[in-house]
Motif scaffolding. Sequence first.
Motif, PDB file in Angstrom:
ATOM      1  N   ALA A   1     -12.121  -3.295  -4.740  1.00 47.88           N
ATOM      2  CA  ALA A   1     -11.097  -2.576  -3.820  1.00 47.88           C
ATOM      3  C   ALA A   1     -10.479  -1.673  -4.784  1.00 47.88           C
ATOM      4  CB  ALA A   1      -9.905  -3.596  -3.436  1.00 47.88           C
ATOM      5  N   THR A   2      -9.813  -0.535  -4.165  1.00 47.96           N
ATOM      6  CA  THR A   2      -8.887   0.558  -5.065  1.00 47.96           C
ATOM      7  C   THR A   2      -7.526  -0.069  -4.655  1.00 47.96           C
ATOM      8  OG1 THR A   2     -10.305   2.342  -4.386  1.00 47.96           O
ATOM      9  CG2 THR A   2      -7.888   2.727  -4.718  1.00 47.96           C
ATOM     10  N   VAL A   3      -6.899  -0.460  -5.881  1.00 43.98           N
ATOM     11  CA  VAL A   3      -5.407  -1.223  -5.699  1.00 43.98           C
ATOM     12  C   VAL A   3      -4.487  -0.236  -6.108  1.00 43.98           C
ATOM     13  CG1 VAL A   3      -4.341  -3.127  -6.958  1.00 43.98           C
ATOM     14  CG2 VAL A   3      -6.976  -3.094  -6.755  1.00 43.98           C
ATOM     15  N   ILE A   4      -3.371  -0.343  -4.975  1.00 43.98           N
ATOM     16  CA  ILE A   4      -2.054   0.117  -5.348  1.00 43.98           C
ATOM     17  C   ILE A   4      -1.305  -0.850  -5.673  1.00 43.98           C
ATOM     18  CG2 ILE A   4      -0.136   1.659  -4.323  1.00 43.98           C
ATOM     19  CD1 ILE A   4      -2.439   2.466  -2.133  1.00 43.98           C
ATOM     20  N   ALA A   5      -0.433  -0.834  -6.637  1.00 42.45           N
ATOM     21  CA  ALA A   5       0.411  -1.854  -7.375  1.00 42.45           C
ATOM     22  C   ALA A   5       2.051  -1.134  -7.010  1.00 42.45           C
ATOM     23  CB  ALA A   5       0.204  -2.265  -8.602  1.00 42.45           C
ATOM     24  N   CYS A   6       2.490  -2.044  -6.433  1.00 37.77           N
ATOM     25  CA  CYS A   6       4.250  -1.735  -6.493  1.00 37.77           C
ATOM     26  C   CYS A   6       4.940  -2.744  -7.293  1.00 37.77           C
ATOM     27  CB  CYS A   6       4.649  -1.761  -4.919  1.00 37.77           C
ATOM     28  SG  CYS A   6       3.924  -0.764  -3.812  1.00 37.77           S
ATOM     29  N   ALA A   7       5.813  -2.237  -8.173  1.00 36.36           N
ATOM     30  CA  ALA A   7       6.621  -2.981  -8.706  1.00 36.36           C
ATOM     31  C   ALA A   7       8.109  -2.289  -9.367  1.00 36.36           C
ATOM     32  CB  ALA A   7       5.864  -3.625 -10.126  1.00 36.36           C
ATOM     33  N   ARG A   8       8.866  -2.833  -9.737  1.00 37.39           N
ATOM     34  CA  ARG A   8      10.061  -2.205 -10.272  1.00 37.39           C
ATOM     35  C   ARG A   8      10.128  -1.859 -11.777  1.00 37.39           C
ATOM     36  NH1 ARG A   8      15.146  -5.792  -8.462  1.00 37.39           N
ATOM     37  NH2 ARG A   8      16.267  -3.953  -9.269  1.00 37.39           N
ATOM     38  N   GLY A   9      10.264  -0.721 -11.948  1.00 39.61           N
ATOM     39  CA  GLY A   9      10.332  -0.016 -13.413  1.00 39.61           C
ATOM     40  C   GLY A   9       9.117   0.162 -14.371  1.00 39.61           C
ATOM     41  N   ALA A  10       9.153   0.790 -15.210  1.00 34.72           N
ATOM     42  CA  ALA A  10       7.860   1.002 -15.901  1.00 34.72           C
ATOM     43  C   ALA A  10       7.361   0.124 -16.659  1.00 34.72           C
ATOM     44  CB  ALA A  10       8.454   2.347 -17.165  1.00 34.72           C
ATOM     45  N   ASP A  11       8.070  -0.681 -17.295  1.00 34.38           N
ATOM     46  CA  ASP A  11       7.573  -1.984 -17.851  1.00 34.38           C
ATOM     47  C   ASP A  11       6.571  -2.759 -17.097  1.00 34.38           C
ATOM     48  OD1 ASP A  11       8.567  -1.320 -20.292  1.00 34.38           O
ATOM     49  OD2 ASP A  11      10.090  -2.849 -20.263  1.00 34.38           O
ATOM     50  N   ARG A  12       7.140  -3.136 -15.888  1.00 35.33           N
ATOM     51  CA  ARG A  12       6.338  -4.039 -14.846  1.00 35.33           C
ATOM     52  C   ARG A  12       4.979  -3.270 -14.333  1.00 35.33           C
ATOM     53  NH1 ARG A  12       8.988  -8.384 -12.525  1.00 35.33           N
ATOM     54  NH2 ARG A  12      10.820  -8.562 -13.245  1.00 35.33           N
ATOM     55  N   LEU A  13       5.159  -1.967 -14.186  1.00 36.97           N
ATOM     56  CA  LEU A  13       4.082  -0.874 -13.774  1.00 36.97           C
ATOM     57  C   LEU A  13       3.113  -0.778 -14.932  1.00 36.97           C
ATOM     58  CD1 LEU A  13       6.101   1.828 -11.784  1.00 36.97           C
ATOM     59  CD2 LEU A  13       4.370  -0.062 -10.901  1.00 36.97           C
ATOM     60  N   ASP A  14       3.547  -1.017 -16.037  1.00 35.09           N
ATOM     61  CA  ASP A  14       2.408  -1.024 -17.228  1.00 35.09           C
ATOM     62  C   ASP A  14       1.577  -2.179 -17.067  1.00 35.09           C
ATOM     63  OD1 ASP A  14       3.117   1.572 -18.207  1.00 35.09           O
ATOM     64  OD2 ASP A  14       4.538   0.666 -19.872  1.00 35.09           O
ATOM     65  N   ALA A  15       2.267  -3.501 -16.694  1.00 37.65           N
ATOM     66  CA  ALA A  15       1.464  -4.650 -16.711  1.00 37.65           C
ATOM     67  C   ALA A  15       0.437  -4.406 -15.626  1.00 37.65           C
ATOM     68  CB  ALA A  15       2.584  -5.746 -16.535  1.00 37.65           C
TER      69      ALA A  15
ATOM     70  N   GLU B   1     -12.400  -0.677  -0.015  1.00 39.26           N
ATOM     71  CA  GLU B   1     -11.187  -0.791   0.807  1.00 39.26           C
ATOM     72  C   GLU B   1     -10.006  -0.508  -0.063  1.00 39.26           C
ATOM     73  OE1 GLU B   1     -11.677  -2.860   4.960  1.00 39.26           O
ATOM     74  OE2 GLU B   1     -11.372  -4.218   3.294  1.00 39.26           O
ATOM     75  N   THR B   2      -8.936  -0.165   0.438  1.00 42.15           N
ATOM     76  CA  THR B   2      -7.373  -0.047  -0.528  1.00 42.15           C
ATOM     77  C   THR B   2      -6.583  -1.383  -0.206  1.00 42.15           C
ATOM     78  OG1 THR B   2      -7.522   2.383  -0.133  1.00 42.15           O
ATOM     79  CG2 THR B   2      -5.556   1.481  -0.937  1.00 42.15           C
ATOM     80  N   LEU B   3      -6.398  -1.899  -1.319  1.00 45.95           N
ATOM     81  CA  LEU B   3      -5.395  -3.137  -1.379  1.00 45.95           C
ATOM     82  C   LEU B   3      -3.945  -2.768  -1.947  1.00 45.95           C
ATOM     83  CD1 LEU B   3      -4.844  -6.289  -1.370  1.00 45.95           C
ATOM     84  CD2 LEU B   3      -5.563  -6.120  -3.690  1.00 45.95           C
ATOM     85  N   LEU B   4      -2.994  -2.829  -1.132  1.00 47.34           N
ATOM     86  CA  LEU B   4      -1.559  -2.871  -1.814  1.00 47.34           C
ATOM     87  C   LEU B   4      -1.149  -4.043  -2.088  1.00 47.34           C
ATOM     88  CD1 LEU B   4       1.088  -0.970  -1.694  1.00 47.34           C
ATOM     89  CD2 LEU B   4       1.476  -1.514   0.560  1.00 47.34           C
TER      90      LEU B   4
ATOM     91  N   THR C   1      -2.137 -11.473 -10.549  1.00 47.06           N
ATOM     92  CA  THR C   1      -3.606 -11.878 -10.142  1.00 47.06           C
ATOM     93  C   THR C   1      -4.277 -11.126  -9.036  1.00 47.06           C
ATOM     94  OG1 THR C   1      -2.657 -13.737  -8.739  1.00 47.06           O
ATOM     95  CG2 THR C   1      -2.764 -14.102 -11.048  1.00 47.06           C
ATOM     96  N   ALA C   2      -3.241 -10.766  -8.106  1.00 48.89           N
ATOM     97  CA  ALA C   2      -3.864 -10.144  -6.848  1.00 48.89           C
ATOM     98  C   ALA C   2      -4.510  -8.654  -7.591  1.00 48.89           C
ATOM     99  CB  ALA C   2      -3.003  -9.994  -5.753  1.00 48.89           C
ATOM    100  N   VAL C   3      -4.043  -7.958  -8.407  1.00 45.11           N
ATOM    101  CA  VAL C   3      -4.435  -7.025  -8.710  1.00 45.11           C
ATOM    102  C   VAL C   3      -5.656  -7.065  -9.453  1.00 45.11           C
ATOM    103  CG1 VAL C   3      -3.967  -5.014 -10.448  1.00 45.11           C
ATOM    104  CG2 VAL C   3      -2.193  -5.699  -8.896  1.00 45.11           C
ATOM    105  N   GLU C   4      -5.898  -8.099 -10.311  1.00 47.40           N
ATOM    106  CA  GLU C   4      -6.881  -8.369 -10.827  1.00 47.40           C
ATOM    107  C   GLU C   4      -8.050  -8.883  -9.942  1.00 47.40           C
ATOM    108  OE1 GLU C   4      -7.594 -10.163 -15.212  1.00 47.40           O
ATOM    109  OE2 GLU C   4      -5.588 -11.272 -14.160  1.00 47.40           O
ATOM    110  N   VAL C   5      -7.879  -9.797  -9.154  1.00 47.65           N
ATOM    111  CA  VAL C   5      -9.018 -10.233  -8.081  1.00 47.65           C
ATOM    112  C   VAL C   5      -9.324  -9.177  -7.179  1.00 47.65           C
ATOM    113  CG1 VAL C   5      -9.361 -11.858  -6.546  1.00 47.65           C
ATOM    114  CG2 VAL C   5      -8.010 -12.618  -8.309  1.00 47.65           C
ATOM    115  N   GLY C   6      -8.247  -8.620  -6.825  1.00 48.05           N
ATOM    116  CA  GLY C   6      -8.660  -7.313  -5.703  1.00 48.05           C
ATOM    117  C   GLY C   6      -9.682  -6.388  -6.680  1.00 48.05           C
ATOM    118  N   ARG C   7      -9.054  -6.128  -7.873  1.00 50.87           N
ATOM    119  CA  ARG C   7     -10.210  -4.910  -8.501  1.00 50.87           C
ATOM    120  C   ARG C   7     -11.548  -5.693  -8.905  1.00 50.87           C
ATOM    121  NH1 ARG C   7      -9.200  -0.092 -12.243  1.00 50.87           N
ATOM    122  NH2 ARG C   7     -11.371   0.217 -13.158  1.00 50.87           N
ATOM    123  N   ALA C   8     -11.584  -7.047  -9.159  1.00 55.29           N
ATOM    124  CA  ALA C   8     -12.811  -7.718  -9.191  1.00 55.29           C
ATOM    125  C   ALA C   8     -13.646  -7.742  -8.023  1.00 55.29           C
ATOM    126  CB  ALA C   8     -12.670  -9.176  -9.557  1.00 55.29           C
ATOM    127  N   MET C   9     -13.098  -7.639  -6.779  1.00 52.77           N
ATOM    128  CA  MET C   9     -13.479  -7.527  -5.469  1.00 52.77           C
ATOM    129  C   MET C   9     -13.963  -6.216  -5.100  1.00 52.77           C
ATOM    130  SD  MET C   9     -11.342 -10.520  -3.753  1.00 52.77           S
ATOM    131  CE  MET C   9     -12.374 -10.694  -1.951  1.00 52.77           C
TER     132      MET C   9
END
Length: 319
Positions: A162-176, A138-141, A152-160
């Motif tokens: 899922a395909t993970v779509i991450a939303c955040a502000r700016g390149a530094d945050r998206l890199d994390a 499934e896809t987790l946003l 942590t939701a990105v990590e846990v979703g990946r571990a479960m």
Amino acid sequence: MVKIYQLDAYGGVPAFAERESPQPQAGEVLIRIAACGLNFADLLTIEGTYQDRPTPPVVLGKEFSGTVEVAGQGTTLRPGTRVAVYAGQGGLAEVACIPEARCLPIPDAMPFDVAAGFQVAYGTSHVALDRAALKPGETLLVLGAAGGVGLTAVEVGRAMGATVIACARGADRLDAARAAGAHHLVDTDTQDIRDAVIALGRADVVYDPVGGDQFRSAFRAVNPGARMLAIGFASGDVPQIPANHLMVKNVSVIGVNWGAYLTFDPDTLTDSLRTLVRWYEDGRLTPHIGHRLPFDRTPEALQLLRDRKAVGKIVVEIG
């Protein structure tokens, strides 16, 4: 005497103070606190808007880690045991007396700063995604994906699985978020969440600690039968959801208040945290601490949280 960081009245300004060192009652242990993890709920507590309102004065800091120093009558934890604690208050202090049931023994391989910020963020994500019945494939946003709980939701979703779509502000945050395992990234400074998520095939589960316009945009980009997790409202905007829209799309909205499980289903938290500690020991989780500040810089740490400038957790190191 021991040093504490205390709020004397809701809506006031917390300050350092000293008090006599407490002694554990039956069923309690005295913890020598090593580190305290900060959460958005700490800011709400200061404002007096958090759902749990103990009578002031309140020693701030809902989760922390340290070492059992004195074991009260009837306890099984021995002095020297390393523990993580969720107590709802009391973490911004040199010591605290805590019911043994609130203490989670931690492995020697888990540093105190990691343990201090582990329970609320990872526990919230694991319990929430379990309640949403997230399935492999499934896809987790994840909204606010660079924040303390978002990563942590990105990590846990990946571990479960899922395909993970991450939303955040700016390149530094998206890199994390990418480092935490996100498959796709959406920059909320430059991209429209709805359009970007639709282009990626829509979402089956939405994890939302932000609320406001981001919730509304995500709602318009989910698949029929999607589950939306209301984790918090860091934007300050609590979205109102037309029930007819839920009906038309067969969408479920699930509220998750992790700390409240202590009052009606503590076993869920215990089982979840044991699973997460195993995942940590197995190398499946890599907690991200964005800032570590000493105890005397607690006001600065809270301001970082208030300004929403931190990536990952903010931890105050005490002992």
